[in-house]
Write a protein that holds these residues in place. Structure first.
Motif, PDB file in Angstrom:
ATOM      1  N   CYS A 235      38.876  57.467  61.399  1.00 52.27           N
ATOM      2  CA  CYS A 235      37.860  56.977  60.469  1.00 52.27           C
ATOM      3  C   CYS A 235      38.506  56.756  59.108  1.00 52.27           C
ATOM      4  O   CYS A 235      38.955  57.704  58.464  1.00 52.27           O
ATOM      5  N   LEU A 236      38.585  55.509  58.682  1.00 54.99           N
ATOM      6  CA  LEU A 236      39.164  55.148  57.391  1.00 54.99           C
ATOM      7  C   LEU A 236      38.081  54.471  56.565  1.00 54.99           C
ATOM      8  O   LEU A 236      37.679  53.359  56.854  1.00 54.99           O
ATOM      9  N   ASP A 237      37.630  55.170  55.544  1.00 48.32           N
ATOM     10  CA  ASP A 237      36.568  54.575  54.733  1.00 48.32           C
ATOM     11  C   ASP A 237      36.780  54.752  53.236  1.00 48.32           C
ATOM     12  O   ASP A 237      36.019  54.234  52.436  1.00 48.32           O
ATOM     13  N   GLU A 238      37.820  55.481  52.834  1.00 48.75           N
ATOM     14  CA  GLU A 238      38.105  55.636  51.411  1.00 48.75           C
ATOM     15  C   GLU A 238      39.591  55.398  51.173  1.00 48.75           C
ATOM     16  O   GLU A 238      40.353  56.337  50.924  1.00 48.75           O
ATOM     17  N   PRO A 239      40.037  54.158  51.267  1.00 51.60           N
ATOM     18  CA  PRO A 239      41.474  53.873  51.158  1.00 51.60           C
ATOM     19  C   PRO A 239      42.019  54.208  49.774  1.00 51.60           C
ATOM     20  O   PRO A 239      41.382  53.954  48.768  1.00 51.60           O
ATOM     21  N   GLU A 240      43.194  54.814  49.751  1.00 49.96           N
ATOM     22  CA  GLU A 240      43.845  55.103  48.483  1.00 49.96           C
ATOM     23  C   GLU A 240      44.515  53.859  47.919  1.00 49.96           C
ATOM     24  O   GLU A 240      44.737  53.767  46.716  1.00 49.96           O
ATOM     25  N   ASN A 241      44.872  52.943  48.770  1.00 51.30           N
ATOM     26  CA  ASN A 241      45.545  51.724  48.336  1.00 51.30           C
ATOM     27  C   ASN A 241      44.769  50.525  48.855  1.00 51.30           C
ATOM     28  O   ASN A 241      44.973  50.097  49.986  1.00 51.30           O
ATOM     29  N   PRO A 242      43.860  49.963  48.057  1.00 49.26           N
ATOM     30  CA  PRO A 242      43.003  48.878  48.538  1.00 49.26           C
ATOM     31  C   PRO A 242      43.771  47.673  49.051  1.00 49.26           C
ATOM     32  O   PRO A 242      43.325  46.994  49.964  1.00 49.26           O
ATOM     33  N   GLN A 243      44.953  47.384  48.459  1.00 43.30           N
ATOM     34  CA  GLN A 243      45.686  46.200  48.916  1.00 43.30           C
ATOM     35  C   GLN A 243      46.304  46.447  50.289  1.00 43.30           C
ATOM     36  O   GLN A 243      46.275  45.591  51.165  1.00 43.30           O
ATOM     37  N   SER A 244      46.861  47.644  50.505  1.00 45.78           N
ATOM     38  CA  SER A 244      47.444  47.956  51.805  1.00 45.78           C
ATOM     39  C   SER A 244      46.372  47.999  52.882  1.00 45.78           C
ATOM     40  O   SER A 244      46.587  47.566  54.005  1.00 45.78           O
ATOM     41  N   LEU A 245      45.200  48.553  52.534  1.00 45.69           N
ATOM     42  CA  LEU A 245      44.095  48.617  53.485  1.00 45.69           C
ATOM     43  C   LEU A 245      43.109  47.486  53.182  1.00 45.69           C
ATOM     44  O   LEU A 245      41.904  47.688  53.080  1.00 45.69           O
ATOM     45  N   TYR A 246      43.648  46.297  53.065  1.00 42.76           N
ATOM     46  CA  TYR A 246      42.879  45.160  52.571  1.00 42.76           C
ATOM     47  C   TYR A 246      41.668  44.847  53.438  1.00 42.76           C
ATOM     48  O   TYR A 246      40.630  44.435  52.947  1.00 42.76           O
ATOM     49  N   TRP A 247      41.811  45.078  54.746  1.00 41.30           N
ATOM     50  CA  TRP A 247      40.728  44.667  55.635  1.00 41.30           C
ATOM     51  C   TRP A 247      39.433  45.419  55.377  1.00 41.30           C
ATOM     52  O   TRP A 247      38.354  44.941  55.688  1.00 41.30           O
ATOM     53  N   LEU A 248      39.534  46.622  54.824  1.00 44.03           N
ATOM     54  CA  LEU A 248      38.316  47.370  54.552  1.00 44.03           C
ATOM     55  C   LEU A 248      37.509  46.724  53.429  1.00 44.03           C
ATOM     56  O   LEU A 248      36.320  46.963  53.299  1.00 44.03           O
ATOM     57  N   HIS A 249      38.166  45.940  52.607  1.00 45.01           N
ATOM     58  CA  HIS A 249      37.480  45.293  51.489  1.00 45.01           C
ATOM     59  C   HIS A 249      37.219  43.815  51.773  1.00 45.01           C
ATOM     60  O   HIS A 249      36.423  43.179  51.095  1.00 45.01           O
ATOM     61  N   ARG A 250      37.905  43.277  52.790  1.00 46.26           N
ATOM     62  CA  ARG A 250      37.725  41.889  53.190  1.00 46.26           C
ATOM     63  C   ARG A 250      37.859  40.964  52.005  1.00 46.26           C
ATOM     64  O   ARG A 250      38.661  41.184  51.101  1.00 46.26           O
ATOM     65  N   LEU A 251      37.035  39.928  52.011  1.00 48.66           N
ATOM     66  CA  LEU A 251      37.103  38.918  50.953  1.00 48.66           C
ATOM     67  C   LEU A 251      35.962  39.121  49.961  1.00 48.66           C
ATOM     68  O   LEU A 251      35.201  38.202  49.664  1.00 48.66           O
ATOM     69  N   ASP A 252      35.872  40.328  49.454  1.00 46.24           N
ATOM     70  CA  ASP A 252      34.869  40.621  48.434  1.00 46.24           C
ATOM     71  C   ASP A 252      35.444  40.200  47.089  1.00 46.24           C
ATOM     72  O   ASP A 252      36.198  40.935  46.449  1.00 46.24           O
ATOM     73  N   LEU A 253      35.108  38.996  46.649  1.00 46.99           N
ATOM     74  CA  LEU A 253      35.713  38.413  45.459  1.00 46.99           C
ATOM     75  C   LEU A 253      34.813  38.498  44.235  1.00 46.99           C
ATOM     76  O   LEU A 253      35.172  38.001  43.171  1.00 46.99           O
ATOM     77  N   GLU A 254      33.660  39.119  44.385  1.00 42.59           N
ATOM     78  CA  GLU A 254      32.714  39.174  43.277  1.00 42.59           C
ATOM     79  C   GLU A 254      33.272  39.975  42.101  1.00 42.59           C
ATOM     80  O   GLU A 254      33.861  41.046  42.273  1.00 42.59           O
ATOM     81  N   GLY A 255      33.084  39.437  40.897  1.00 42.55           N
ATOM     82  CA  GLY A 255      33.430  40.151  39.683  1.00 42.55           C
ATOM     83  C   GLY A 255      34.906  40.236  39.373  1.00 42.55           C
ATOM     84  O   GLY A 255      35.299  40.937  38.438  1.00 42.55           O
ATOM     85  N   LYS A 256      35.740  39.538  40.116  1.00 47.55           N
ATOM     86  CA  LYS A 256      37.176  39.610  39.898  1.00 47.55           C
ATOM     87  C   LYS A 256      37.633  38.503  38.952  1.00 47.55           C
ATOM     88  O   LYS A 256      37.103  37.393  38.974  1.00 47.55           O
ATOM     89  N   SER A 257      38.626  38.812  38.147  1.00 46.19           N
ATOM     90  CA  SER A 257      39.157  37.836  37.196  1.00 46.19           C
ATOM     91  C   SER A 257      39.947  36.770  37.926  1.00 46.19           C
ATOM     92  O   SER A 257      40.345  36.948  39.086  1.00 46.19           O
ATOM     93  N   GLU A 258      40.192  35.671  37.248  1.00 43.84           N
ATOM     94  CA  GLU A 258      40.969  34.597  37.846  1.00 43.84           C
ATOM     95  C   GLU A 258      42.370  35.072  38.206  1.00 43.84           C
ATOM     96  O   GLU A 258      42.906  34.720  39.264  1.00 43.84           O
ATOM     97  N   THR A 259      42.964  35.904  37.347  1.00 42.57           N
ATOM     98  CA  THR A 259      44.300  36.443  37.623  1.00 42.57           C
ATOM     99  C   THR A 259      44.297  37.277  38.893  1.00 42.57           C
ATOM    100  O   THR A 259      45.178  37.143  39.755  1.00 42.57           O
ATOM    101  N   ASP A 260      43.293  38.141  39.032  1.00 41.85           N
ATOM    102  CA  ASP A 260      43.197  38.971  40.238  1.00 41.85           C
ATOM    103  C   ASP A 260      42.959  38.122  41.483  1.00 41.85           C
ATOM    104  O   ASP A 260      43.513  38.405  42.555  1.00 41.85           O
ATOM    105  N   LEU A 261      42.146  37.095  41.347  1.00 45.88           N
ATOM    106  CA  LEU A 261      41.890  36.216  42.487  1.00 45.88           C
ATOM    107  C   LEU A 261      43.172  35.525  42.947  1.00 45.88           C
ATOM    108  O   LEU A 261      43.444  35.422  44.148  1.00 45.88           O
ATOM    109  N   LEU A 262      43.978  35.066  41.994  1.00 46.00           N
ATOM    110  CA  LEU A 262      45.227  34.388  42.350  1.00 46.00           C
ATOM    111  C   LEU A 262      46.218  35.354  42.984  1.00 46.00           C
ATOM    112  O   LEU A 262      46.956  34.980  43.913  1.00 46.00           O
ATOM    113  N   HIS A 263      46.249  36.595  42.513  1.00 47.52           N
ATOM    114  CA  HIS A 263      47.122  37.588  43.129  1.00 47.52           C
ATOM    115  C   HIS A 263      46.684  37.865  44.567  1.00 47.52           C
ATOM    116  O   HIS A 263      47.527  37.984  45.467  1.00 47.52           O
TER     117      HIS A 263
END
Length: 515
Positions: A235-263
């Motif tokens: 059971c993985l529901d509180e990832p310490e590294n959101p980028q490594s465990l990217y699938w748990l966050h999927r494509l939730d792009l709300e509220g992100k800056s343009e710089t973060d979106l491009l990264h």
């Protein structure tokens, strides 16, 4: 089936992942009742029809034969005998029925595969098809449609352990867990060893889905916006590294800056780039659902994989494990012109020294994120002629880094010892030496240039470096025109070039068109 029902029930009750009853796709398979020997292709689905459906993500295999075409469309509508379907399709029908659902979306049957216009129109709807599905079923373990995903799995080896509690001797069954996955939990989510994880189309099918049931080689997994679960209690529901465990966050792009979106866009390309395609021309279409989602957030035009308001940055993708394809599917300046990892080149802040004058692509059809037949970027930037240092060049000589088997290059007035080139080829592959030699031979008596785009004054530790590192492209002229094709990329400093490109005016800049 009990644990699956429990997962779905918990997801329905405790998360926002459950999609509402949504509009059905253009065509859908009506699987009927559990004992029905046939399914029917519903075509056309009346506009605005609401319903729950399962979408399937799977490997077609080398030569898919069970498809819908214009010739058999009416027969598919009249009825498809389930027993005649490939095993993966039969399993999908069985699972849909056992979940008490009526509809199943299968791309090979719900899109006319011999109708280019129909294929382009329907394949451009992947964002809505997968994000609106009640559940996506991922046949991750199957290499092709004949293998199915509900059959026997790799058996676990159990060891009986005795223990005493409250004066009573009891026993439990224990099994080994994979050490690498336990140390790096994201390895579970990557599913890197499963056949479906190697396929290009499956990336957006998984990323765009609200929740996915994954049939792996060893066990079944369930993932949604809230987490990732396995049959064995994972059971993985509180990832310490959101980028490594990217699938748990999927494509939730709300509220992100343009710089973060491009990264994050760059990160998605590193996941997508190495994946394989049966049809090379699908490179852009197979990523079009993700691209369309980013386009809404960035509010920018999409040009064959690059963003119009960030073209200089986009042009500086670095070809890692990269191979160009022989047939045309994108301009040479686009990462989509080949396969491999194309991350953006900058780590810190940088200054653009190139000026974009015009940019456009010619679409093959109506999908702005789909296939292109041409693409041009007109820009003004400093250029330097390059000379390959082929004397004593030995691509098989040992080096400190894999790219050391690139031939060194120099400018007329810069460091005469030369500096590294990074031509676009897979310099990590077994045949890297042969490819490097092939490139050198193909460029004999051909003028090549460095087209400089930017300067980065921040090193790996984000420390300011006054001299800076110039980022540029290696290009060659097309005929006698001022059109140029990308051959690779280059990193160097002013000593390598022989002058400071930022000093003086722009009167010596060249106006060129990249194609």
């Amino acid at each position: 089936m009990l644990i699956l029902r429990e997962w779905i029930r918990d997801c329905d009750e405790h998360s926002s992942c459950k999609p509402p009853q949504t509009i059905l796709p253009t065509r859908i398979l009506d699987v009927g009742t559990p004992d029905c020997p046939e399914v029917h292709l519903w075509d056309p689905v009346p506009e605005g029809t609401i319903g729950k459906y399962v979408s399937l993500s799977y490997c077609w295999g080398e030569s898919p034969e069970f498809t819908t075409s214009r010739a058999n469309l009416e027969a598919r509508k009249a009825g498809i005998t389930v027993a005649d379907m490939p095993a993966t399709y039969q399993d999908a029908v069985k699972l849909t029925r056992e979940l008490g659902l009526r509809y199943l979306w299968l791309d090979s049957l719900c899109i006319c595969q011999d109708d280019a216009a129909d294929w382009e129109r329907e394949s451009s709807k992947m964002l809505s098809i997968y994000s609106n599905a009640y559940l996506t079923v991922s046949a991750a373990r199957a290499k092709n449609t004949s293998e199915g995903f509900l059959g026997p799995r790799i058996k676990r080896t159990f060891v009986e352990l005795l223990y005493t509690r409250d004066g009573l001797q009891q026993s439990v069954l224990a099994f080994n867990l994979p050490l690498q996955q336990e140390l790096l939990k994201e390895k579970y989510i990557d599913l890197g060893d499963e056949p479906l994880s190697q396929r290009a189309w499956s990336l957006q099918e998984r990323a765009l889905s609200s929740r996915t049931l994954i049939y792996g080689s060893e066990q079944m997994y369930f993932e949604c916006h809230e987490g990732f679960k396995g049959e064995d209690g994972l059971c993985l529901d509180e990832p310490e590294n959101p980028q490594s465990l990217y699938w748990l966050h999927r494509l939730d792009l709300e509220g992100k800056s343009e710089t973060d979106l491009l990264h994050e866009w760059s990160f998605m390309l590193t996941l997508y780039g190495p994946r394989s395609l049966t049809c090379a021309s699908d490179k852009l279409p197979a990523f079009s659902g993700i691209a369309s989602l980013y386009a809404k957030k960035l509010n920018q035009d999409y040009l064959a994989g690059l963003w119009k308001n960030h073209l200089v940055e986009g042009l500086m993708w670095q070809s890692l494990s990269f191979r160009r394809v022989e047939e045309y599917r994108a301009p040479s300046w686009s990462w989509a012109s080949g396969d491999g990892i194309p991350p953006f080149g900058h780590i810190g802040e940088y200054n653009e020294i190139a000026e974009i004058l015009d940019a456009k692509v010619t679409l093959k059809g109506s999908n702005p994120f789909g296939e292109v037949t041409d693409g041009r970027i007109k820009l003004r930037a400093p250029m330097e002629k390059l000379y390959m240092m082929t004397e004593n060049f030995d691509p098989e000589a040992p080096g400190h880094f894999p790219y050391d088997n690139n031939v060194n290059i120099r400018t007329a007035n810069g460091n005469q010892e030369g500096f590294h080139s990074r031509f676009d080829f897979d310099f990590t592959a077994d045949d890297a030496a042969q490819e490097a030699l092939k490139i050198v031979k193909s460029l004999e008596n051909v003028d090549i240039f460095a087209l400089f785009l930017s300067i980065d004054r921040h090193g790996l530790k984000n420390e300011v470096d006054e001299s800076g590192t110039y980022f540029g492209l290696i290009v060659k002229r097309v005929g006698d025109t001022e059109m140029y094709k990308r051959l690779g990329f280059v990193l160097c400093d002013k000593e390598d070039i022989g002058r400071d490109l930022e000093k003086g005016g722009k009167e010596d800049y060249h106006t060129v068109t990249l194609v």
